[in-house]
Design a protein around this motif. Structure first.
Motif, PDB file in Angstrom:
ATOM      1  N   ILE A 153       0.816  -1.313   0.230  1.00 25.94           N
ATOM      2  CA  ILE A 153      -0.017  -0.065  -0.078  1.00 25.94           C
ATOM      3  C   ILE A 153       0.663   1.154  -0.028  1.00 25.94           C
ATOM      4  N   PHE A 154       1.926   1.324   0.936  1.00 24.26           N
ATOM      5  CA  PHE A 154       2.855   2.342   1.127  1.00 24.26           C
ATOM      6  C   PHE A 154       3.460   2.772  -0.510  1.00 24.26           C
ATOM      7  N   GLU A 155       3.924   1.641  -1.319  1.00 24.35           N
ATOM      8  CA  GLU A 155       4.301   1.790  -2.650  1.00 24.35           C
ATOM      9  C   GLU A 155       3.164   2.438  -3.706  1.00 24.35           C
ATOM     10  N   GLU A 156       2.024   1.504  -3.549  1.00 24.86           N
ATOM     11  CA  GLU A 156       1.143   1.641  -4.715  1.00 24.86           C
ATOM     12  C   GLU A 156       0.567   2.969  -4.501  1.00 24.86           C
ATOM     13  N   ASP A 157       0.116   3.423  -3.210  1.00 26.65           N
ATOM     14  CA  ASP A 157      -0.566   4.774  -3.111  1.00 26.65           C
ATOM     15  C   ASP A 157       0.319   5.841  -2.935  1.00 26.65           C
ATOM     16  N   ASN A 158       1.613   5.620  -2.987  1.00 31.38           N
ATOM     17  CA  ASN A 158       2.390   6.944  -2.851  1.00 31.38           C
ATOM     18  C   ASN A 158       2.036   7.497  -1.381  1.00 31.38           C
ATOM     19  N   VAL A 159       2.068   6.649  -0.453  1.00 24.82           N
ATOM     20  CA  VAL A 159       1.466   7.031   0.906  1.00 24.82           C
ATOM     21  C   VAL A 159       2.192   8.219   1.478  1.00 24.82           C
ATOM     22  N   LEU A 160       3.492   8.220   1.595  1.00 24.81           N
ATOM     23  CA  LEU A 160       4.146   9.377   2.291  1.00 24.81           C
ATOM     24  C   LEU A 160       3.843  10.776   1.478  1.00 24.81           C
TER      25      LEU A 160
END
Ligand SMILES: *Cc1c(COP(=O)(O)O)cnc(C)c1O
Length: 439
Positions: free
Chosen positions: A334-341
């Motif tokens: 999720i961090f990677e796919e959604d560009n969370v930061l």
């Protein structure tokens, strides 16, 4: 009706954590029937916005469809297997990905944050013993630090309420001054105060490095101390002092890791790499208990030997649990796919703007914000402030648990616009509801 039934059975059968159980004679437990996104719902249909991420663990909401799907898939393959002598795909993949993210490696797994602290302390001590420095047996931590509550972790924790009772059981450790900006002298900048604290650390290390194994600290934010935030230059200083005096630096990123402070790990903001990093809490998105300690090749190499006793003979039954590792992999996806930061920066800016009236409120002191954490002190002398505020918040559909006079918001990362306004407006309403007589 069903709320009441479950509440009574819980009080009879469950010993709740961090709780004086007698307080529940007047303070009702909240039985939770389901969770969805940032919301918890009881059996009567009352909803609570989970503004503390269920004790700092939940990142992407309750009942997250992607983590659910990953766990269902894993459940059909392998739920758990002994990790001594065996391995499996989720633990290998997770270890590789955590290594890429942290710049460390050789992931060692535990089940809770406190067990990660224990692992790091034992590894550090054992490293020095294996490398001919058996006198390095002491640990230093920051004043007001929190590293967990098992006996070893409590030894380096500095919260009197949790620690004093058990003092006779604990190993002595040394606390050096905390760079928490709230403790700075009037008019002193965060950076100047951090520098002054680093000088105290240096004085200590100059005298005691020969018996000191490691400095353990919570990078950037001391969570349980009431979200005490400090200048990243302290971490740079601590890193170079630990190098100079041959002392390990253990970064306890159990609370601040996984995007909480705005970067994936808090140490990144100081541009430093610790000798050990402790991870837990958000690692599985708040789904399953899992912790990990990663370290350097140098540390690992000192254990690698023909003699069994030089190995790290530590284990927990559920070390590297496959379901927990799979939940962690889904969380990293999720961090990677959604560009969370990146997305969190927008969410944080919106919530900070919405909280402006809170920052300006006459009872609010030291309003501060870093990444996805907001905190302030409320100017009151009411010893019951925290419990009263917690109860009032619940009646308004908000889960907030002040630490002493410190109110903090540490919500899941998935807040929408409506939830941002609910969170800010309810916090303001709670402040407006504090009676002047109780301040
Ligand atoms: C919560 C926490 C721990 C302990 O983790 P548990 O899972 O509760 O044992 C350790 N260090 C920090 C900084 C924490 O916030």
């Amino acid at each position: 009706m069903r709320n009441q039934d479950l509440l009574n059975r819980s009080l009879a059968a469950v010993w709740h954590p961090c709780t004086q159980m007698k307080q529940h004679e007047s303070l009702p437990l909240i039985p939770i029937a389901r969770g969805q996104g940032a919301w918890l719902e009881d059996f009567d249909g009352n909803r609570y916005l989970d503004a503390v991420s269920s004790w700092w663990v939940n990142l992407f909401g309750h009942s997250n469809p992607r983590i659910n799907a990953a766990l269902k898939d894993q459940l059909e393959r392998l739920e758990h297997v002994i990790l001594a002598g065996f391995t499996h795909q989720p633990v290998v993949e997770l270890s590789e990905r955590l290594a890429r993210l942290t710049g460390l490696g050789h992931a060692f797994y535990g089940s809770d944050g406190a067990s990660a602290t224990e692992i790091a302390l034992k590894m550090s001590f054992h490293f020095w013993r294996n490398t001919g420095k058996p006198l390095k047996t002491n640990f230093i931590s920051l004043q007001n630090s929190y590293h967990g509550e098992t006996v070893g972790a409590l030894s380096v924790t500095d919260v009197a309420l949790f620690k004093d009772t058990y003092a006779p059981l604990l190993r002595q450790s040394v606390q050096v001054p905390s760079p928490d900006a709230r403790l700075a002298a009037p008019g002193e900048s965060d950076a100047a105060f951090a520098q002054r604290c680093a000088e105290s650390l240096e004085q200590y290390l100059a005298q005691h490095h020969e018996e000191t194994a490691a400095l353990i600290l919570e990078p950037l934010i001391q969570g349980a101390a009431g979200m005490g935030m400090y200048h990243p230059s302290y971490l740079q200083q601590a890193r170079s002092l630990c190098d100079r005096y041959n002392v390990h630096l253990i970064a306890d990123e159990i609370a601040v890791g996984f995007g909480r402070t705005g970067t994936m790990f808090a140490c990144e903001q100081a541009g430093i790499r610790p000798d050990f990093i402790c991870l837990s809490k958000g690692i599985t998105g708040g789904y399953l208990p899992l912790s990990a300690v990663l370290t350097t090749d140098t540390v690992y190499a000192a254990f690698y030997d023909d003699r069994v006793a030089r190995g790290f003979l530590h284990s927990h039954s559920y070390t590297g649990n496959a379901l927990a590792c799979r939940a962690a992999l889904a969380t990293l996806d999720i961090f990677e796919e959604d560009n969370v930061l990146e997305k969190n920066r927008e969410t944080a800016a919106q919530l900070t703007t919405a909280l402006e009236p809170v920052r300006m409120h006459p009872l609010v002191r030291n309003f501060r914000h870093k990444g996805m954490i907001w905190a302030f002190e409320v100017d009151t002398h009411d010893p019951q402030f925290a419990v009263k505020f917690y109860q009032s918040a619940l009646t308004l559909g908000l889960l907030l648990r002040p630490i002493g006079n410190t109110v903090y918001l540490m919500p899941p990362y998935i807040l929408g616009e409506e939830e941002i306004s609910i969170l800010a407006n309810t916090t303001l309403a709670l402040l407006n509801g504090i009676k002047p007589s109780s301040t």
